[in-house]
Design a protein around this motif. Structure first.
Motif, PDB file in Angstrom:
ATOM      1  N   ASP A   1      71.247  -3.258  45.961  1.00  0.00           N
ATOM      2  CA  ASP A   1      72.560  -3.356  45.312  1.00  0.00           C
ATOM      3  C   ASP A   1      73.596  -3.984  46.240  1.00  0.00           C
ATOM      4  OD1 ASP A   1      71.691  -2.376  42.920  1.00  0.00           O
ATOM      5  OD2 ASP A   1      72.580  -0.389  43.127  1.00  0.00           O
ATOM      6  N   PHE A   2      73.500  -3.720  47.547  1.00  0.00           N
ATOM      7  CA  PHE A   2      74.429  -4.331  48.503  1.00  0.00           C
ATOM      8  C   PHE A   2      74.303  -5.852  48.459  1.00  0.00           C
ATOM      9  CE2 PHE A   2      74.736  -6.129  52.863  1.00  0.00           C
ATOM     10  CZ  PHE A   2      76.114  -6.041  53.006  1.00  0.00           C
TER      11      PHE A   2
ATOM     12  N   ILE B   1      69.722  -0.880  28.226  1.00  0.00           N
ATOM     13  CA  ILE B   1      69.944   0.471  27.710  1.00  0.00           C
ATOM     14  C   ILE B   1      68.706   0.884  26.918  1.00  0.00           C
ATOM     15  CG2 ILE B   1      71.350   1.900  26.196  1.00  0.00           C
ATOM     16  CD1 ILE B   1      73.711   0.100  26.845  1.00  0.00           C
ATOM     17  N   GLN B   2      68.120   1.996  27.296  1.00  0.00           N
ATOM     18  CA  GLN B   2      66.878   2.443  26.685  1.00  0.00           C
ATOM     19  C   GLN B   2      67.153   3.518  25.637  1.00  0.00           C
ATOM     20  OE1 GLN B   2      65.071   3.799  30.298  1.00  0.00           O
ATOM     21  NE2 GLN B   2      64.015   1.879  30.695  1.00  0.00           N
ATOM     22  N   PRO B   3      66.358   3.543  24.579  1.00  0.00           N
ATOM     23  CA  PRO B   3      66.508   4.628  23.606  1.00  0.00           C
ATOM     24  C   PRO B   3      66.167   5.965  24.237  1.00  0.00           C
ATOM     25  CG  PRO B   3      64.505   3.363  23.172  1.00  0.00           C
ATOM     26  CD  PRO B   3      65.261   2.617  24.231  1.00  0.00           C
TER      27      PRO B   3
ATOM     28  N   ALA C   1      71.095  -0.849  38.172  1.00  0.00           N
ATOM     29  CA  ALA C   1      71.398  -0.007  37.008  1.00  0.00           C
ATOM     30  C   ALA C   1      72.029  -0.829  35.896  1.00  0.00           C
ATOM     31  CB  ALA C   1      72.324   1.134  37.415  1.00  0.00           C
ATOM     32  N   GLN C   2      72.912  -1.765  36.251  1.00  0.00           N
ATOM     33  CA  GLN C   2      73.567  -2.593  35.244  1.00  0.00           C
ATOM     34  C   GLN C   2      72.591  -3.577  34.609  1.00  0.00           C
ATOM     35  OE1 GLN C   2      76.573  -4.168  37.846  1.00  0.00           O
ATOM     36  NE2 GLN C   2      78.152  -2.776  37.067  1.00  0.00           N
TER      37      GLN C   2
END
Length: 428
Positions: A187-188, A204-206, A199-200
Motif C-alpha cells: 500500500d505504501f 465489493i463482494q456479496p 482494499a480499494q
C-alpha cells in the motif's frame, strides 16, 4: 534522527516510509487478522518487532545506497525472547523468518539450509552478524508488558500433542504477520504510484447471507419429481436442519448421486451464518473436480463472472492459455491470502500450507480460521499422512473456530487414537 523502513528515489527522503509508522501499521493489521482466533496481542507484538533491526546505522545506510546486506529480522526475535519468555520464543520464529521462512529450532537437521533459530539467537551470531541496535525504537514503540495465549485457548488433554498445538499457533501468528507486512508495504508503494490500495482495488463482494439467498433461489428451481430428486430433496432438508449445531467436526455421508455438492454448500453457508463464521473452504482431492465444482458453485450462486467470489486455487490454473494475463495477475493476488467468501482448492494446497515454512505459503493460514472447511471425498486422504492431517483438522476445530466437514459417500475409519476429539457430529 529519523528512521525509515522503505525508501524511494527521492533524495530528500520526503516520501520515504517512516519506520515507526510501518511497525505500528503492521502491528495493527496483524492484530486485525488474528482477531478471529483471539491472538491479537501476539500478532500485534510480532508486527511491531518484525523490522526492529532497521533501527541500526548500518540498515539506514543501506536505504541510502550502501549495498552491504543487513540482517534486520533477528533483533526483533531477540527482544521478543528477552521480553516475553517462552511465548516470545514462539513469536521469534515468525519474526526472524518473515522473509526467509520459519527456521528449525535446533541446528543439526539433515538438509538444513539456513541457520537455526537457536543459532541466530546466540551471542556468537549477534557479535558476527548484527549491527548495534539503537535505542530509538523504545521511544517509538509501546510494546505490551506481557503476552498470553489467546483467550479460551484449549490445550489438548494429551500432553504429547501440545507442542503440535503451539507449532500451529506459531504458524497462524506468522501468517498474520507476513500478510500484514506485505499489505502495508504494498500500500505504501501503491500510494506513491497513485494507485488504489489493495482494499480499494478489491471488488465489493456479496455477503454470505446474499450468497445463501441466491443458492436458495437456485435450489427452489430444481426438479423434485422422481425417486432420485425426492431423495436429494430429503437429504438437503436433513443436512440444513443440522446447520445450527455448535461449531466442531462434522461428517456428511451422502450416496453417489444424492446431490452432495450442493447439499454440502447449503449446509456450509447455513452453518457459517448461524455461527458467525467468515467463509467456506471446499477441499477436493483432484484438480479436474475442482474445476467442475467451481463451475457448479458459480452457476448456483449466479456469479459466473466473479473469480473473487468463488475463488479457484490450484497449480494448473496458471497453465491455462485461455486465461487473460490481467485475470491471472488478479487471481494471483487473491490466491496469496484466500480472502474470498468461497474458496475451492485441492487437498495438496490446503494441507501443505498448514505445514509449510515459506511466507508465501503460510500467508493465507489466518483466513482459514473462522471458516467451514468441507473436505470432499475424505476417503482419498493418503494413509501415510492421515495422522498429521487429522491432527491439524482437530486443532483447527479446537482453537480456530473451524468446522471441518468430512464429506463422502464412504467415510474413512478415524479413531480417537488418530487425533479426533471424539465429538464428531453427523449431518446425515
Amino acid at each position: 534522527m529519523e528512521f525509515y523502513a522503505h525508501s524511494t528515489e527521492q533524495k530528500d527522503r520526503s516520501d520515504w516510509q517512516r519506520l515507526g509508522d510501518h511497525l505500528l501499521g503492521v502491528g495493527d493489521r496483524a492484530a486485525q487478522h488474528a482477531q478471529c482466533f483471539g491472538g491479537q496481542s501476539l500478532a500485534r507484538a510480532s508486527g511491531q518487532l518484525h523490522d526492529l533491526g532497521k533501527y541500526t546505522d548500518k540498515f539506514q545506510a543501506r536505504l541510502a545506497g550502501d549495498p552491504a546486506r543487513v540482517d534486520h529480522a533477528t533483533w526483533g526475535a531477540r527482544i521478543a525472547c528477552e521480553r516475553y519468555g517462552s511465548l516470545g520464543t514462539l513469536l521469534a520464529y515468525g519474526i526472524a523468518g518473515h522473509h526467509a521462512g520459519l527456521a528449525d529450532g535446533r541446528p543439526g537437521h539433515e538438509g538444513q539450509s539456513r541457520p537455526s533459530l537457536r543459532e541466530r539467537l546466540s551471542e556468537d551470531y549477534r557479535a558476527r552478524e548484527l549491527p548495534p541496535l539503537l535505542s530509538a525504537w523504545e521511544w517509538e514503540l509501546a510494546l505490551p508488558a506481557k503476552l498470553t495465549l489467546p483467550e479460551g485457548f484449549a490445550c489438548h488433554p494429551h500432553p504429547e500433542r501440545r507442542p503440535f498445538q503451539l507449532s500451529l499457533l506459531a504458524r497462524m501468528v506468522f501468517s498474520c504477520l507476513v500478510d500484514a507486512d506485505f499489505t502495508d508495504t504494498d500500500d505504501f508503494y501503491r500510494h506513491l504510484e497513485g494507485r488504489p490500495s489493495r482494499a480499494q482495488e478489491t471488488s465489493i463482494q456479496p455477503t454470505l447471507m446474499q450468497l445463501r439467498d441466491r443458492l436458495d433461489l437456485h435450489l427452489a428451481g430444481l426438479p423434485r419429481d422422481g425417486s432420485v430428486n425426492s431423495l436429494r430433496a430429503r437429504i438437503l432438508r436433513e443436512v440444513r436442519a443440522k446447520a445450527a449445531m455448535r461449531p466442531g467436526l462434522f461428517s456428511l455421508t451422502v450416496p453417489t448421486g444424492g446431490g452432495k455438492t450442493l447439499a454440502s454448500l447449503a449446509f456450509a453457508l447455513d452453518h457459517a451464518l448461524a455461527q458467525g463464521l467468515r467463509r467456506v473452504i471446499y477441499v477436493i482431492p483432484f484438480t479436474s473436480i475442482v474445476e467442475q465444482t467451481v463451475q457448479v458453485f458459480r452457476h448456483a450462486l449466479g456469479v459466473q463472472d466473479r473469480d473473487d467470489v468463488v475463488l479457484e486455487h490450484h497449480s494448473a490454473f496458471f497453465d491455462d492459455p485461455n486465461k487473460a494475463l490481467q485475470a491471472i495477475e488478479k487471481r494471483k493476488l487473491a490466491m496469496e491470502n484466500w480472502d474470498a467468501p468461497i474458496l475451492v482448492t485441492t487437498a495438496v494446497q490446503f494441507f501443505e500450507s498448514l505445514f509449510a515454512d515459506r511466507p508465501s505459503r503460510c500467508r493465507k493460514l489466518h483466513n482459514i480460521a473462522g471458516s467451514v472447511v468441507v473436505l470432499d471425498e475424505t476417503q482419498t486422504l493418503p494413509h501415510a499422512l492421515l495422522r498429521p492431517c487429522v491432527a491439524a483438522l482437530d486443532e483447527l476445530a479446537r482453537n480456530y473456530r473451524v468446522s471441518p466437514v468430512l464429506c463422502t459417500a464412504t467415510q474413512p475409519t478415524l479413531r480417537l487414537d488418530q487425533g479426533f476429539s471424539g465429538d464428531r457430529k453427523s449431518v446425515v
